[in-house]
Scaffold this motif. Structure first.
Motif, PDB file in Angstrom:
ATOM      1  N   ARG A 184       0.834  -1.212   0.000  1.00 18.54           N
ATOM      2  CA  ARG A 184       0.000   0.000   0.000  1.00 18.54           C
ATOM      3  C   ARG A 184       0.870   1.264   0.000  1.00 18.54           C
ATOM      4  O   ARG A 184       0.561   2.247  -0.670  1.00 18.54           O
ATOM      5  N   GLN A 333      -4.885   2.791 -10.945  1.00 18.37           N
ATOM      6  CA  GLN A 333      -5.643   1.574 -10.578  1.00 18.37           C
ATOM      7  C   GLN A 333      -4.753   0.335 -10.642  1.00 18.37           C
ATOM      8  O   GLN A 333      -4.944  -0.610  -9.875  1.00 18.37           O
ATOM      9  N   SER A 334      -3.751   0.340 -11.533  1.00 17.90           N
ATOM     10  CA  SER A 334      -2.866  -0.829 -11.641  1.00 17.90           C
ATOM     11  C   SER A 334      -2.069  -1.045 -10.348  1.00 17.90           C
ATOM     12  O   SER A 334      -1.528  -2.113 -10.125  1.00 17.90           O
ATOM     13  N   GLY A 336      -3.588  -0.795  -7.507  1.00 18.64           N
ATOM     14  CA  GLY A 336      -4.615  -1.152  -6.521  1.00 18.64           C
ATOM     15  C   GLY A 336      -5.236   0.072  -5.862  1.00 18.64           C
ATOM     16  O   GLY A 336      -5.820  -0.028  -4.784  1.00 18.64           O
TER      17      GLY A 336
END
Ligand code: NZQ
Ligand code: ZN
Length: 384
Positions: A184, A333-334, A336
């Motif tokens: 993240r 978005q790739s 996440g």
């Protein structure tokens, strides 16, 4: 190209096993406040390396600095600095720890009535305590700039200040710190650095090909290296390239002589203040909206970006712009990272609140200061 002045005095110490060098960089006899966050440095071994390096210094610790660091916490640290007679600050952590430490450095000597004025009123900083850092998260560029972003939790407001006086004396960039980062935070770091470049690049042309190509080189490097870091955290070369890209994205170099936007950041800070959304994630939501709503004003640079970064050459201007926005969103978005407001359970009520806050401050933003609160509304509605 616009006129500019550029001075960046931060000494960068980059590479493997460089943390021990802090011992010779901090002047002898200094009493050091070691600042850190929620404890990641204790789990990944960085704390141990720092303590060993500082064995000949008197060291006081101040841990527990939160993500999106709180004003209230910084003031507690200022009390410690005064009580203990500290005269050097060493931040070990991500942007939050660095930013908090910069604020402490300024607040400790602040002669006005209320140190909040540094953030809320841009009160002048005349003196700051020397500080340095070991950056543990490539993202913000805080290690090579004079910016700091602080949240006052009780209001809640997230505001920034900037001063040459809080630029670090030195910053240690050991890419091995990346090895312990959660996915993240890698994703956040890549997106934050990417959007920093966009804020300084995606404005309007001023015939500045060298700055444009510096900016494009950072974007392309992040697109190439970011996924490698996400896939394999112990890829040292990818970590090193990612780390230096993040630093270069916000150390003033690519901003020299060109207009700067920062609307995405200013709107994003409101989403963090009100909903606690990670900084980079707010940017991933807002930037596509800024590109869409400001497509007229930013047309030439969006088309250049689409062509040079994503290879989009076919179609009308509007089709190229649409494709460039789609590629940008797809890139976020790739990693996440979701890119719309409903993904974060943010509704139209929040948009009204943010617009009201901009109205109260009477502030227009963007590279030409034309983004009024009404346009902020359109940008956020674009993300519903
Ligand atoms: O708190 P700890 O336990 O250290 O954990 C942190 C935190 O949970 C963790 N972390 C950091 N390094 C790690 C690690 N975990 C494992 N291994 C490591 N090596 O990561 C989490 C996030 O840390 P944080 O410092 O909050 O992240 P970041 O560096 O993204 O900083 C975000 C803050 O910087 C501000 C943002 O607004 C936000 O408040 N920004 C500062 C800027 C500047 N000074 O120029 C510009 C940016 O646009 C941004 O606004
Ligand atoms: Zn940022």
């Amino acid at each position: 190209m616009l006129n500019f002045e550029y001075k960046n005095p931060v000494k960068i110490i980059f590479g493997k096993e460089t943390i021990p060098q802090i011992a010779k960089e901090i002047p002898d006899g200094k009493k050091v406040l070691l600042t850190y966050g929620g404890g990641s440095i204790k789990r990944n071994g960085i704390y141990g390396q720092v303590k060993k390096a500082l064995e000949n210094f008197e060291v006081v610790e101040f841990g527990g600095i939160e993500v999106n660091p709180h004003y209230e916490t910084c003031l507690k640290a200022v009390d410690v600095i005064k009580k203990e007679g500290i005269d050097f600050l060493l931040a070990v952590g991500g942007g939050s720890v660095l930013d908090a430490t910069k604020f402490m450095a300024a607040a400790v000597y602040f002669s006005g009535d209320d140190p909040w004025d540094i953030l809320a009123k841009g009160a002048k900083i005349e003196k700051a305590m020397p500080l340095a850092d070991i950056i543990t998260l490539p993202a913000t560029g805080s290690e090579m700039n004079g910016n700091s972003v602080i949240t006052r939790a009780e209001i809640p407001q997230k505001l920034a200040f900037s001063s040459q006086l809080v630029m670090p004396r030195f910053s240690v960039l050991d890419p091995e710190v990346v090895f312990s980062l959660p996915g993240r935070q890698v994703a956040n770091g890549v997106v934050d650095a990417f959007v920093h470049v966009m804020e300084q690049y995606l404005t309007y042309p001023v015939n500045s090909p060298i700055q444009d190509r510096f900016a494009e080189s950072i974007l392309l490097t992040l697109i190439e290296e970011g996924p490698k870091v996400l896939r394999n955290r112990s890829d040292y070369d990818a970590a090193a390239n990612f780390m230096w890209s993040a630093t270069m994205a916000l150390n003033g170099l690519i901003a020299a002589g060109v207009p700067e936007d920062w609307a995405t950041h200013q709107i994003g800070h409101e989403l963090t203040a009100l909903h606690g959304i990670d900084h980079a994630r707010t940017l991933a939501v807002v930037l596509p909206g800024v590109m869409n709503i400001r497509r007229g004003q930013k047309k030439e640079k969006i088309i250049q970006y689409g062509q040079r970064i994503w290879g989009i050459t076919e179609g009308s201007d509007d089709e190229i712009i649409d494709a460039a926005i789609a590629k940008t969103e797809g890139f976020f978005q790739s990693f996440g990272i979701p890119t719309t407001l409903p993904d974060y359970n943010v509704t139209a009520d929040t948009i009204s609140e943010i617009v009201a806050r901009f109205k109260r401050q009477g502030k227009s933003i963007g590279e030409t200061k034309e983004i009024t609160p009404e346009i902020v509304k359109l940008i956020l509605e674009d993300r519903l």
